[in-house]
Each structure stands twice: as structure tokens, then as C-alpha cells.
Design a protein around this motif. Structure first.
Motif, PDB file in Angstrom:
ATOM      1  N   ALA A  73       0.816  -1.214   0.000  1.00 22.69           N
ATOM      2  CA  ALA A  73       0.000   0.000   0.000  1.00 22.69           C
ATOM      3  C   ALA A  73       0.851   1.266   0.000  1.00 22.69           C
ATOM      4  N   ALA A  74       2.059   1.172   0.536  1.00 22.04           N
ATOM      5  CA  ALA A  74       2.907   2.356   0.689  1.00 22.04           C
ATOM      6  C   ALA A  74       3.604   2.771  -0.603  1.00 22.04           C
ATOM      7  N   GLY A  75       3.478   1.982  -1.649  1.00 21.09           N
ATOM      8  CA  GLY A  75       4.090   2.360  -2.926  1.00 21.09           C
ATOM      9  C   GLY A  75       4.441   1.160  -3.758  1.00 21.09           C
ATOM     10  N   ASN A  76       4.661   1.386  -5.056  1.00 24.32           N
ATOM     11  CA  ASN A  76       4.962   0.273  -5.964  1.00 24.32           C
ATOM     12  C   ASN A  76       6.327   0.404  -6.621  1.00 24.32           C
ATOM     13  N   ALA A  77       7.206   1.220  -6.037  1.00 22.15           N
ATOM     14  CA  ALA A  77       8.569   1.298  -6.574  1.00 22.15           C
ATOM     15  C   ALA A  77       9.352   0.030  -6.243  1.00 22.15           C
ATOM     16  N   ILE A  78       8.947  -0.643  -5.175  1.00 24.05           N
ATOM     17  CA  ILE A  78       9.552  -1.935  -4.814  1.00 24.05           C
ATOM     18  C   ILE A  78       8.835  -3.010  -5.621  1.00 24.05           C
ATOM     19  N   ASP A  79       9.598  -3.798  -6.369  1.00 26.84           N
ATOM     20  CA  ASP A  79       8.983  -4.771  -7.279  1.00 26.84           C
ATOM     21  C   ASP A  79       8.511  -6.040  -6.582  1.00 26.84           C
ATOM     22  N   PHE A  80       9.220  -6.469  -5.559  1.00 27.98           N
ATOM     23  CA  PHE A  80       8.779  -7.659  -4.834  1.00 27.98           C
ATOM     24  C   PHE A  80       9.476  -7.738  -3.484  1.00 27.98           C
ATOM     25  N   LEU A  81       8.885  -8.544  -2.596  1.00 39.23           N
ATOM     26  CA  LEU A  81       9.450  -8.835  -1.287  1.00 39.23           C
ATOM     27  C   LEU A  81      10.102 -10.208  -1.351  1.00 39.23           C
ATOM     28  N   ALA A  82      11.233 -10.364  -0.678  1.00 36.86           N
ATOM     29  CA  ALA A  82      12.004 -11.598  -0.809  1.00 36.86           C
ATOM     30  C   ALA A  82      12.381 -12.159   0.570  1.00 36.86           C
ATOM     31  N   PRO A  83      12.291 -13.475   0.744  1.00 39.81           N
ATOM     32  CA  PRO A  83      12.620 -14.084   2.038  1.00 39.81           C
ATOM     33  C   PRO A  83      14.092 -14.474   2.153  1.00 39.81           C
ATOM     34  N   ASP A  84      14.669 -14.227   3.326  1.00 42.99           N
ATOM     35  CA  ASP A  84      16.005 -14.725   3.669  1.00 42.99           C
ATOM     36  C   ASP A  84      15.835 -15.936   4.584  1.00 42.99           C
ATOM     37  N   PHE A  85      16.509 -17.034   4.257  1.00 46.63           N
ATOM     38  CA  PHE A  85      16.233 -18.296   4.947  1.00 46.63           C
ATOM     39  C   PHE A  85      17.342 -18.719   5.901  1.00 46.63           C
ATOM     40  N   TYR A  86      17.001 -18.622   7.193  1.00 45.65           N
ATOM     41  CA  TYR A  86      17.762 -19.293   8.247  1.00 45.65           C
ATOM     42  C   TYR A  86      16.749 -20.052   9.092  1.00 45.65           C
ATOM     43  N   ASN A  87      15.767 -20.570   8.411  1.00 49.22           N
ATOM     44  CA  ASN A  87      14.574 -21.175   8.985  1.00 49.22           C
ATOM     45  C   ASN A  87      14.278 -22.424   8.166  1.00 49.22           C
ATOM     46  N   PRO A  88      14.049 -23.563   8.806  1.00 49.64           N
ATOM     47  CA  PRO A  88      13.885 -24.810   8.040  1.00 49.64           C
ATOM     48  C   PRO A  88      12.575 -24.925   7.267  1.00 49.64           C
ATOM     49  N   SER A  89      11.598 -24.074   7.561  1.00 52.73           N
ATOM     50  CA  SER A  89      10.264 -24.220   6.959  1.00 52.73           C
ATOM     51  C   SER A  89      10.237 -23.596   5.562  1.00 52.73           C
ATOM     52  N   PHE A  90      10.963 -24.216   4.659  1.00 52.74           N
ATOM     53  CA  PHE A  90      11.188 -23.638   3.342  1.00 52.74           C
ATOM     54  C   PHE A  90       9.894 -23.530   2.536  1.00 52.74           C
ATOM     55  N   LYS A  91       9.150 -24.621   2.455  1.00 48.79           N
ATOM     56  CA  LYS A  91       7.916 -24.611   1.669  1.00 48.79           C
ATOM     57  C   LYS A  91       6.894 -23.648   2.255  1.00 48.79           C
ATOM     58  N   GLN A  92       6.747 -23.680   3.564  1.00 48.46           N
ATOM     59  CA  GLN A  92       5.743 -22.849   4.229  1.00 48.46           C
ATOM     60  C   GLN A  92       5.958 -21.370   3.935  1.00 48.46           C
ATOM     61  N   TRP A  93       7.195 -20.908   4.070  1.00 51.41           N
ATOM     62  CA  TRP A  93       7.450 -19.488   3.877  1.00 51.41           C
ATOM     63  C   TRP A  93       7.335 -19.081   2.410  1.00 51.41           C
ATOM     64  N   ASN A  94       7.804 -19.918   1.514  1.00 54.95           N
ATOM     65  CA  ASN A  94       7.673 -19.582   0.093  1.00 54.95           C
ATOM     66  C   ASN A  94       6.218 -19.546  -0.335  1.00 54.95           C
ATOM     67  N   ASP A  95       5.400 -20.438   0.227  1.00 62.04           N
ATOM     68  CA  ASP A  95       3.963 -20.397  -0.056  1.00 62.04           C
ATOM     69  C   ASP A  95       3.369 -19.060   0.386  1.00 62.04           C
ATOM     70  N   LEU A  96       3.807 -18.565   1.535  1.00 59.31           N
ATOM     71  CA  LEU A  96       3.278 -17.301   2.050  1.00 59.31           C
ATOM     72  C   LEU A  96       3.712 -16.117   1.186  1.00 59.31           C
ATOM     73  N   PHE A  97       4.948 -16.133   0.732  1.00 55.03           N
ATOM     74  CA  PHE A  97       5.438 -15.014  -0.078  1.00 55.03           C
ATOM     75  C   PHE A  97       4.822 -14.984  -1.476  1.00 55.03           C
ATOM     76  N   THR A  98       4.328 -16.118  -1.958  1.00 52.52           N
ATOM     77  CA  THR A  98       3.802 -16.185  -3.329  1.00 52.52           C
ATOM     78  C   THR A  98       2.280 -16.275  -3.385  1.00 52.52           C
ATOM     79  N   ARG A  99       1.601 -16.269  -2.255  1.00 54.53           N
ATOM     80  CA  ARG A  99       0.160 -16.559  -2.263  1.00 54.53           C
ATOM     81  C   ARG A  99      -0.674 -15.479  -2.941  1.00 54.53           C
ATOM     82  N   GLN A 100      -0.151 -14.276  -3.091  1.00 56.91           N
ATOM     83  CA  GLN A 100      -0.890 -13.236  -3.821  1.00 56.91           C
ATOM     84  C   GLN A 100      -0.424 -13.118  -5.278  1.00 56.91           C
TER      85      GLN A 100
END
Length: 529
Positions: free
Chosen positions: A307-334
């Protein structure tokens, strides 16, 4: 308002993002580009001397891109005086090694802190104020509520982008920018600086409320529930609209972090509009905002960031967390694109990278501290990246068409089913074969594969440590192997090395790539009654 901004018109000859089907491609030099990346440790690129032994490792691991910091403190050591020699040297050496670069702007924030701000910023807290916690204690984090802080960062970033454009637009060595690094508020959920307290008492900006109303049915459920619980209010201050609590503190900070960062990114794009993204330090379920970096670009508040602007093209996850599928599903669900700029460089990283490129059709993948390996030529990452490099034209040609998928397997999750074309594919970990070496081991190494449908009944399957069986999706018939070839791509053309049958296919029962082997196999199936 979509998070993804697609460059058009005069921008087409510089790196940009474009939609293909329901996925996103990165375009560089007018060709799609799949990132086989590695991120340098935080201080490795502070001099070319420290980089000298690193470049050969990057080449040996089949990287095509390096994620490297650009340090505010080094490019503007004195206010208004800029030194881009290190930036130029990195670009020139990357070109020599046939590598591209993603610059990580270590500006106002790096891992929440303002450690890379120049000395002249740090030594003038009156002009460049820091956040305060709820005890009125200052922390080494520049507050996003200060106009002086914004203008200082803005000026440096604009100078950087103008220099990159002048120095590199023709060659396109620098193809993306990460704006700041793992933004977030610590050790409290929000800033208590007087400037922040004043903003907290004000009404929620109309820009945010209008976005929420327009996208009410599309909001992520965690955020939508907060707004719903307080009656979907469209007027009032932060606590009136979202209720009292740490969740509102985080939403408030997310808005101001994102506004600050979008202003930086937009100013950079006005000069040289290559793709720009932000990365997130992932929160743990048991941690509260402030115990993790509150208000960073995380899935549960991604609507605030958008909502704050569209100059940022996407949000990206940094992984030091074993729940790889879970977090990627959340980042791509929209429907947003996936790029993983940072993953712990452990034994799982290569296989997770292949899975991300297959299942999520990601823009790319990048382990952190890529230079830390002793013998780069033996690294599994290099072997996986070799497969990805060979398959890239096929992957990019079929992207977004429902013809690509991936699996990620270990002992606890040793089976995955994929439906593609006219078949159901059952992927199992290689060690599920009771005659496999290591099948009785207490732990199994991670394995993964990518599958691509290239024609009716015909597929590429590539990876390591998998066994695949198949059955038709329709009809009372059986599926069999008509042909299986092991091969490789030379100059983007398939070359068969060996034709597999007999023991190699268990007499026509399965396709197998053993643990420790890294292969591409081309399989053609058929049905029989």
C-alpha cells in the motif's frame, strides 16, 4: 495496486521484469535470465584484495550472478563527497568473469541496524536521530520518521544509481538492486522517538485505508482478521483503526519503513529503472514483534508494504529457517514472484534452490557467504547449478504455462505426487529403494528434482536422489516407458549420452537418479491396456 511493476517503452533495453503466463521473468540484454546466484559475506567486497581469491570459486560453482553489498560508509565517507572506485572495480571484474551483479544497498539499515551509515551520520545524532525504545533509550537504528535521515540516504542512493547508469547501462552488469537489508525494528515493536510518537497519534493515512478498501477481498488473512476484528474502520488513528497491541505497533512501523524505502527506490528508478526489491528476516512463530525485526517486509504485513508504494517490485525471504515450503507459499500466495536472495549455505541449499526454480518457477536462488567453501569444484551447489544452466532455455520457454514443477524430499517427507500432462508422477527419495546404499541410515540427505513437460508424453526430469513412477490420469490403462535417455545440453541442443533400459529403469518400472548423481533424463511415456 500490484506490487510487481513491469517496465515498458524506453526501459525495455535495460534489465526489467515481465510477466509470462502466470509467472515472472527477469529480462537482461533482451533475454530471460534465471539467477544462479551467491551472496557474499558482509565484508568480503570491502576491497578488491579481499575479493581476489573469491572470483575463481564463483566461476567454479557455475554462478551467473553475485549479490554484493554496496556500503554507504565507503561510497560517501565525507558528506557530499563520493568515491565509486570500489563499485567500478567490482563491475569490471564481474564482466571479466562473465558474471552479473545484484547490488545490496547497505544504506540506512542492514539487519535492522544502521551499522553501515557513514561516520558523519553516526556522530550527529541531533541532525540524524535514532529510534528510541519504550524506555527512551536510543539504539543504533536511524528512525524512518526523520526527514534528514531520509534525505541523506536519498542523496547517496541517487548518486549511486546515476553512477551505475553512466558506467554500466550499455553492458548491463548490474541487473537488480536490493534496497536496504532486512529492515525491521528492535528491540520494541515500534519506535518511540518523539517524531514517531507524534505520527502514532495522527490518523491512519488515507493512502493506506484506500488501498485496504480497494483490496479488501485480496488481503492476506492474518492482516484482514486484524482489520475485521476492529470493525473494518476506515477513519481514525492507528489504535482506533487496528486496536491496541503489538500488532498495531508493527503495522504502524511497517507503513513508515515502507514509505521511506519506496521513496528511496522510486528516486533510484527515476534515474535508472532496473528492478528493485527488499528482503525480510523471517519471524519465528513463538516470537513477538520486537523480538524479531518488527515491521519488516513479511507476509503477514505485506499488504501494508504494498500500500505504501509500488517502486519496490517484490518482497524476498532470507532463509535461516527450516520451513522452506511454508514461507515460500506465504510469499507467493498473492501471485508475487519469488526470488531467494539469501539462504544459509548448508547441505540443503542446492536442493532447495532447484525446488524453488521448479515448483515456484522462481526468478532465482542465492546462498549466503558463497565464498566460504574450501573446494568449490566439489560443491553440490555447482553441480545443481550446472543442471539449471543447461535447462534454463527450456525452463524459461515453458515458464508460467503449468508445465514445470519440482519436488523436495528427505526421510520424513520422502514422497511427493505431481500431476502433469496426462500423467501422475510419484517422486520418492532414492533411499526408499531398500537396496539403496544408505537406505537404513538414521538421516537421509535432502534430494530434489525439476520436471518439465516438453511435448505430449515427453518430459525432462533432472536432479539428484529421486525415483519416479507414473500412471495415467484417465482411463483403465497402464503407463510404460517408451524411451529414457540420459544426456546434456550443448549449445542449447540436447545430446544423448546413454540410453537407459534394463536395470537402469528397473526393467521399465521407474526413472532413477541416485543420491550423489546429478543428471538430466529425457523420458517418453506411453499407455497400454
Amino acid at each position: 495496486m500490484a506490487l510487481l511493476t513491469i517496465q515498458s517503452g524506453f526501459c525495455q533495453n535495460i534489465p526489467h521484469l515481465q510477466k509470462k503466463g502466470n509467472k515472472t521473468q527477469l529480462i537482461v540484454n533482451e533475454k530471460s535470465f534465471l539467477i544462479r546466484g551467491g551472496e557474499l559475506g558482509n565484508s568480503s567486497a570491502t576491497s578488491m584484495e579481499s575479493m581476489e581469491t573469491i572470483w575463481p570459486k564463483l566461476v567454479d560453482m557455475n554462478l551467473n550472478i553475485v549479490l554484493t553489498p554496496v556500503y554507504w560508509e565507503l561510497i560517501e565517507p565525507e558528506e557530499g563527497k563520493f568515491d565509486f572506485q570500489l563499485v567500478d572495480d567490482l563491475i569490471l571484474r564481474a564482466r571479466k568473469e562473465n558474471l552479473k551483479l545484484v547490488f545490496l544497498w547497505f544504506g540506512s539499515w542492514k539487519n535492522s541496524m544502521s551499522s553501515h551509515a557513514p561516520a558523519w551520520i553516526k556522530l550527529n545524532q541531533k541532525k540524524y536521530p535514532r529510534v528510541k525504545d519504550d524506555s527512551n533509550k536510543s539504539h543504533e537504528i536511524l528512525t524512518p520518521f526523520s526527514e534528514n535521515n531520509l534525505q541523506a540516504d536519498l542523496n547517496a542512493f541517487k548518486k549511486l544509481m546515476a553512477h551505475v547508469k553512466d558506467f554500466d547501462q550499455k553492458e548491463q552488469t548490474v541487473i537488480m538492486i536490493q534496497v536496504e537489508n532486512e529492515i525491521g525494528m528492535l528491540p520494541t515493536a515500534r519506535d518511540y522517538h518523539p517524531l514517531a510518537n507524534e505520527a502514532f497519534k495522527k490518523e491512519v493515512p488515507k493512502e493506506l485505508l484506500q488501498y485496504l478498501q480497494k483490496n479488501k477481498e485480496k488481503l492476506v488473512p492474518e492482516f484482514s482478521e486484524i482489520w475485521k476484528k476492529n470493525g473494518y474502520k476506515t477513519k481514525g488513528n492507528w489504535e482506533e483503526v487496528f486496536g491496541k497491541g503489538l500488532h498495531t505497533d508493527e503495522i504502524f512501523m511497517a507503513w513508515y519503513f515502507s514509505k521511506f524505502t519506496n521513496i528511496i527506490a522510486k528516486a533510484g528508478k527515476d534515474i535508472y529503472p532496473i528492478p528493485m526489491f527488499v528482503n525480510a528476516a523471517l519471524n519465528a512463530p513463538e516470537k513477538k514483534p520486537g523480538q524479531y525485526p518488527s515491521a519488516g517486509p513479511l507476509p503477514h504485513i505485506m499488504d501494508v508494504w504494498k500500500a505504501a508504494g509500488n517502486a519496490i517490485d517484490f518482497l524476498a525471504p532470507d532463509f535461516y529457517n527450516p520451513s522452506f515450503k511454508q514461507w515460500n507459499d506465504l510469499f507467493t500466495r498473492q501471485g508475487d514472484p519469488l526470488f531467494i536472495p539469501e539462504h544459509r549455505f548448508d547441505e540443503t541449499a542446492p536442493f532447495k534452490g532447484l525446488y524453488a526454480i521448479g515448483h515456484y518457477e522462481a526468478i532465482g536462488f542465492s546462498p549466503f557467504s558463497i565464498e566460504s567453501v574450501a573446494d568449490a569444484k566439489k560443491e553440490p551447489l555447482g553441480k545443481i547449478y550446472d543442471l539449471v544452466q543447461q535447462l534454463t532455455p527450456t525452463i524459461e520457454a515453458n515458464k508460467g504455462q503449468g508445465k514445470i514443477d519440482g519436488v523436495l524430499l528427505d526421510k520424513e517427507n520422502n514422497t511427493q505426487i505431481i500431476k502433469m500432462g496426462d500423467y501422475e508422477f510419484t517422486f520418492k527419495h532414492d533411499y526408499t529403494l531398500n537396496w539403496s546404499d544408505g537406505a537404513k541410515a538414521e538421516t537421509w540427505p535432502m534430494s530434489s528434482a525439476i520436471i518439465i513437460e516438453i511435448a505430449k508424453d515427453e518430459f525432462y526430469i533432472s536432479g539428484s536422489g529421486i525415483v519416479v513412477t507414473f500412471k495415467p490420469l484417465k482411463g483403465n490403462v497402464n503407463a510404460g516407458i517408451l524411451k529414457t535417455d540420459q544426456g546434456k545440453f550443448e549449445n542449447e541442443k540436447w545430446k544423448t549420452i546413454r540410453h537407459f533400459n534394463g536395470d537402469q529403469t528397473h526393467q521399465g518400472r521407474h526413472l532413477r537418479i541416485s543420491v550423489g548423481d546429478y543428471e538430466i533424463q529425457k523420458i517418453k511415456l506411453y499407455t497400454y491396456e
